[in-house]
Design a protein around this motif. Structure first.
Motif, PDB file in Angstrom:
ATOM      1  N   TYR A   1      39.085  64.676  -5.670  1.00 49.32           N
ATOM      2  CA  TYR A   1      39.217  65.486  -4.454  1.00 49.32           C
ATOM      3  C   TYR A   1      39.636  64.607  -3.279  1.00 49.32           C
ATOM      4  O   TYR A   1      40.559  64.943  -2.514  1.00 49.32           O
ATOM      5  CB  TYR A   1      37.900  66.190  -4.122  1.00 49.32           C
ATOM      6  CG  TYR A   1      37.628  67.442  -4.917  1.00 49.32           C
ATOM      7  CD1 TYR A   1      38.659  68.236  -5.390  1.00 49.32           C
ATOM      8  CD2 TYR A   1      36.311  67.853  -5.187  1.00 49.32           C
ATOM      9  CE1 TYR A   1      38.415  69.390  -6.122  1.00 49.32           C
ATOM     10  CE2 TYR A   1      36.055  69.010  -5.922  1.00 49.32           C
ATOM     11  CZ  TYR A   1      37.106  69.771  -6.383  1.00 49.32           C
ATOM     12  OH  TYR A   1      36.862  70.918  -7.105  1.00 49.32           O
ATOM     13  N   ALA A   2      38.957  63.472  -3.119  1.00 51.10           N
ATOM     14  CA  ALA A   2      39.287  62.558  -2.014  1.00 51.10           C
ATOM     15  C   ALA A   2      40.707  62.022  -2.168  1.00 51.10           C
ATOM     16  O   ALA A   2      41.463  61.907  -1.183  1.00 51.10           O
ATOM     17  CB  ALA A   2      38.287  61.410  -1.972  1.00 51.10           C
ATOM     18  N   LEU A   3      41.079  61.694  -3.407  1.00 50.24           N
ATOM     19  CA  LEU A   3      42.419  61.169  -3.652  1.00 50.24           C
ATOM     20  C   LEU A   3      43.492  62.206  -3.337  1.00 50.24           C
ATOM     21  O   LEU A   3      44.508  61.902  -2.697  1.00 50.24           O
ATOM     22  CB  LEU A   3      42.529  60.721  -5.112  1.00 50.24           C
ATOM     23  CG  LEU A   3      43.842  60.093  -5.559  1.00 50.24           C
ATOM     24  CD1 LEU A   3      44.123  58.821  -4.779  1.00 50.24           C
ATOM     25  CD2 LEU A   3      43.798  59.797  -7.060  1.00 50.24           C
ATOM     26  N   LEU A   4      43.267  63.453  -3.752  1.00 53.00           N
ATOM     27  CA  LEU A   4      44.243  64.516  -3.488  1.00 53.00           C
ATOM     28  C   LEU A   4      44.382  64.790  -1.999  1.00 53.00           C
ATOM     29  O   LEU A   4      45.495  64.941  -1.487  1.00 53.00           O
ATOM     30  CB  LEU A   4      43.831  65.788  -4.222  1.00 53.00           C
ATOM     31  CG  LEU A   4      44.068  65.775  -5.745  1.00 53.00           C
ATOM     32  CD1 LEU A   4      43.315  66.913  -6.406  1.00 53.00           C
ATOM     33  CD2 LEU A   4      45.552  65.867  -6.057  1.00 53.00           C
ATOM     34  N   VAL A   5      43.254  64.822  -1.290  1.00 51.67           N
ATOM     35  CA  VAL A   5      43.314  65.072   0.158  1.00 51.67           C
ATOM     36  C   VAL A   5      44.030  63.926   0.862  1.00 51.67           C
ATOM     37  O   VAL A   5      44.912  64.131   1.710  1.00 51.67           O
ATOM     38  CB  VAL A   5      41.897  65.267   0.731  1.00 51.67           C
ATOM     39  CG1 VAL A   5      41.929  65.280   2.262  1.00 51.67           C
ATOM     40  CG2 VAL A   5      41.282  66.551   0.213  1.00 51.67           C
ATOM     41  N   GLY A   6      43.663  62.683   0.520  1.00 49.82           N
ATOM     42  CA  GLY A   6      44.289  61.523   1.161  1.00 49.82           C
ATOM     43  C   GLY A   6      45.772  61.438   0.877  1.00 49.82           C
ATOM     44  O   GLY A   6      46.580  61.203   1.785  1.00 49.82           O
TER      45      GLY A   6
END
Length: 615
Positions: free
Chosen positions: A379-384
């Motif tokens: 999730y963090a990777l996709l948002v970033g």
């Protein structure tokens, strides 16, 4: 093997002969210009040769930079010139002309010339410098490295020699060499958390005879072990995976620093470094997905989504750079604003960090893997990555709209190669009526939207088949003309998004075990082909052969095939078909790619070292 020819009067106590031998040169001494020409002719044509003034005073690293860099056919520093086999003919021609000029002066011709600076043909008495001036007069490109505080000169008298030796003693060339091993432009995390110590690891490797390719391979193995640890699905495995991922990144920085420290650049090394970076990251995504599955959490869609987003980001970078690097009138108010911001130090680091380069990205992944769950990590990777992609793409669109660049045929060809059009598109592009053609980016956007919406809303049905056909028609229309428009560089990343997203959505719609992992494998294989195309273009090796693109269908053929398979087959059969397609594409592209790069390396392809943007 390399040969150095020392010319001029030897100076007692000079270290030049020892310095040249330490750099791998077999040293021969010439008594005059005629002797130097004869010695040059005697050196085999497949060897590097250097002509160095025996009075040279300077740092050993200055000689290394000027005489051993494999990327340039000809190189020079004050008092020394070198040629690889590709530059040998030009050096021989210049040497012969200078020898003739010297002979003419000795027999009452033009007066002898005295030295002031390299490149001033009328004021040099160093044979090496005169040869360089003659090369310049011939319009031959001679590489002159930036020496900075390093000393390289041919003193004219004892006082100047003493001053030069004092200048050499005042500068620690090993400290300069270590600093120059670090990439000039890098991310915040790499610059402040990795490079301060990885450069010393690079020196340790150099002193033990390790090559950059060996360090690159060690980085890959470390990352694969990290992925295997993540695949265990245990907290201990996740912690070990995070630590090993950082260790892999340290080695990834070290290989480039070792290449710069020891000037060990190669075509094969550049390809391995770039290819292994992608293999490490995407293998780690797969490891995280496997580990999550062991804990009962299916995150394969997130893993594939992260790979799709990251690959499309890279294609945006590649396409924009290829479209604009040789464009004329290539300025814009947006670029001017960016240049102004560069003068405000903190904004440089902020802008480098928000694009989530490889250092920041891997650090985030490693920490989140160790401290949280694979789902949170993705999730963090996709948002970033989504934010970074939006930021960079928007900036490049603004630059493209505000500049009045005129793009070259080479740029248009590079974009056409990156588009990866197959035989179906090529045939349609020749037969479509000219009157229906619309701007290439608009046609690509419409085609992608139709395909993604049909796959998302209707799944494997008639509307998907219709959307697939329209996608191919619009793809053909987009590439029917040279891609020289202001925003035509968007076409390749749009095609990547269309193909990858279609595979992702249809695999998710299948809703059977193994569909998403099979889709992950297929996209990995196709993405490798697209990255390989980029690295060939960057290395001036041209695009992959046409037979390869035809054999794997091009982006249009593969997309339409996946659509047809989804419509005609059951979910289980579709999963098997994706798996088979992934294996076939992977085998074809990997075998051809490895064959090409190894053959290019053995054939002595020009060495490359692309600093580029942080990946």
């Amino acid at each position: 093997m390399s040969t150095a020819i020392l010319t001029g009067s030897p100076v007692p106590g000079s270290s030049i002969e020892g310095d040249l031998r330490s750099l791998g040169f077999d040293v021969r001494t010439a008594s005059d210009a005629g002797d130097a020409e004869a010695l040059l002719a005697a050196v085999p044509g497949d060897q590097r040769v250097a002509v160095v003034d025996a009075r040279f005073v300077g740092h050993a690293h200055a000689l290394r930079l000027g005489l051993t860099d494999p990327r340039f056919p000809l190189g020079a520093i004050p008092g020394a010139v070198t040629a690889q086999p590709a530059g040998r003919q030009a050096l021989t021609r210049a040497m012969a002309r200078e020898n003739s000029a010297s002979a003419g002066a000795a027999h009452g011709g033009a007066p002898a010339r005295t030295r002031s600076s390299v490149g001033d043909l009328d004021s040099v008495d160093s044979l090496a410098d005169r040869v360089v001036a003659a090369l310049d007069a011939d319009g031959v490109d001679v590489h002159r490295p930036e020496l900075g505080s390093l000393v390289a000169e041919v003193p004219a008298d004892p006082q100047a020699r003493n001053e030069a030796r004092q200048a050499v003693a005042a500068v620690d060339d090993e400290a300069v060499r270590l600093r120059s091993a670090v990439k000039a432009r890098d991310g915040f995390f790499t610059t402040y958390c990795i490079s301060p110590y990885s450069r010393y690891i690079a020196r340790w490797c150099a002193r033990r005879g390790l090559t950059p390719n060996q360090v690159t391979t060690a980085s890959l193995i470390t990352a694969l072990i990290a992925a295997a640890c993540a695949a265990t699905g245990t907290r201990g495995g996740f912690v070990a995976a995070g630590v090993l991922l950082i260790a892999s990144f340290v080695l990834d920085c070290t290989d480039g620093q070792l290449a710069r420290y020891s000037l060990q650049y190669s075509t094969l090394g550049a390809w391995l470094d770039a290819t292994f970076d992608r293999a490490k990251e995407y293998a780690y995504y797969a490891g995280l997905a496997l580990g999550a599955a062991r804990g009962g959490d299916d995150v394969w869609a997130l893993a594939l989504g992260a790979m799709v987003l990251q690959t499309c980001r890279h294609v945006v970078d590649f396409s924009f750079n290829e479209a604009n690097h040789d464009a004329t009138a290539n300025t814009s108010p947006t670029a001017a604003l960016s240049d102004k911001l560069d003068s405000v130090g903190w904004t440089v680091w902020v802008r480098r960090m928000i694009v989530l380069p490889i250092g920041e990205r891997w650090a985030m992944i490693a920490v989140l893997t160790a401290a949280t769950t694979p789902r949170i990590t993705f999730y963090a990777l996709l948002v970033g990555c989504a934010f970074a992609a939006t930021y960079t793409t928007a900036g490049r669109v603004l630059r493209s709209l505000t500049r009045k660049a005129r793009r070259t045929d080479r740029a248009a060809q590079a974009l056409a190669d990156l588009a990866d059009s197959g035989p179906l598109t090529e045939l349609l592009a020749r037969t479509l009526p000219a009157g229906i053609r619309i701007p290439a980016p608009l046609g690509a956007v419409v085609g992608v939207l139709l395909l993604v919406l049909a796959a998302s809303l209707d799944g494997p049905g008639f509307s998907l088949l219709l959307a697939g056909v329209l996608y191919v028609l619009l793809s053909a229309d987009a590439v029917a003309r040279p891609l020289k428009g202001a925003l035509d560089w968007l076409v390749p990343p749009l095609f990547r998004a269309g193909e990858y997203c279609a595979v992702l959505i249809l695999a998710a719609k299948a809703d059977v075990n193994g569909a998403l992992p099979a889709a992950f494998g297929l996209v990995s294989a196709v993405a490798y082909h697209h990255y390989d195309t980029v690295y060939r273009i960057r290395g001036n090796a041209g695009a992959p052969p046409a037979w390869l693109v035809r054999a794997i269908g091009g982006q249009d053929g593969r997309t339409l095939l996946v659509v047809v398979l989804a419509v005609l087959l059951t979910a289980s059969q579709f999963t098997v078909a994706l798996t088979v397609l992934a294996v076939v594409v992977a085998l074809v592209v990997l075998l051809e790619s490895i064959r090409f790069w190894v053959a290019a390396h053995r054939a002595g392809a020009p060495s490359v070292h692309d600093e580029g943007e942080p990946a």
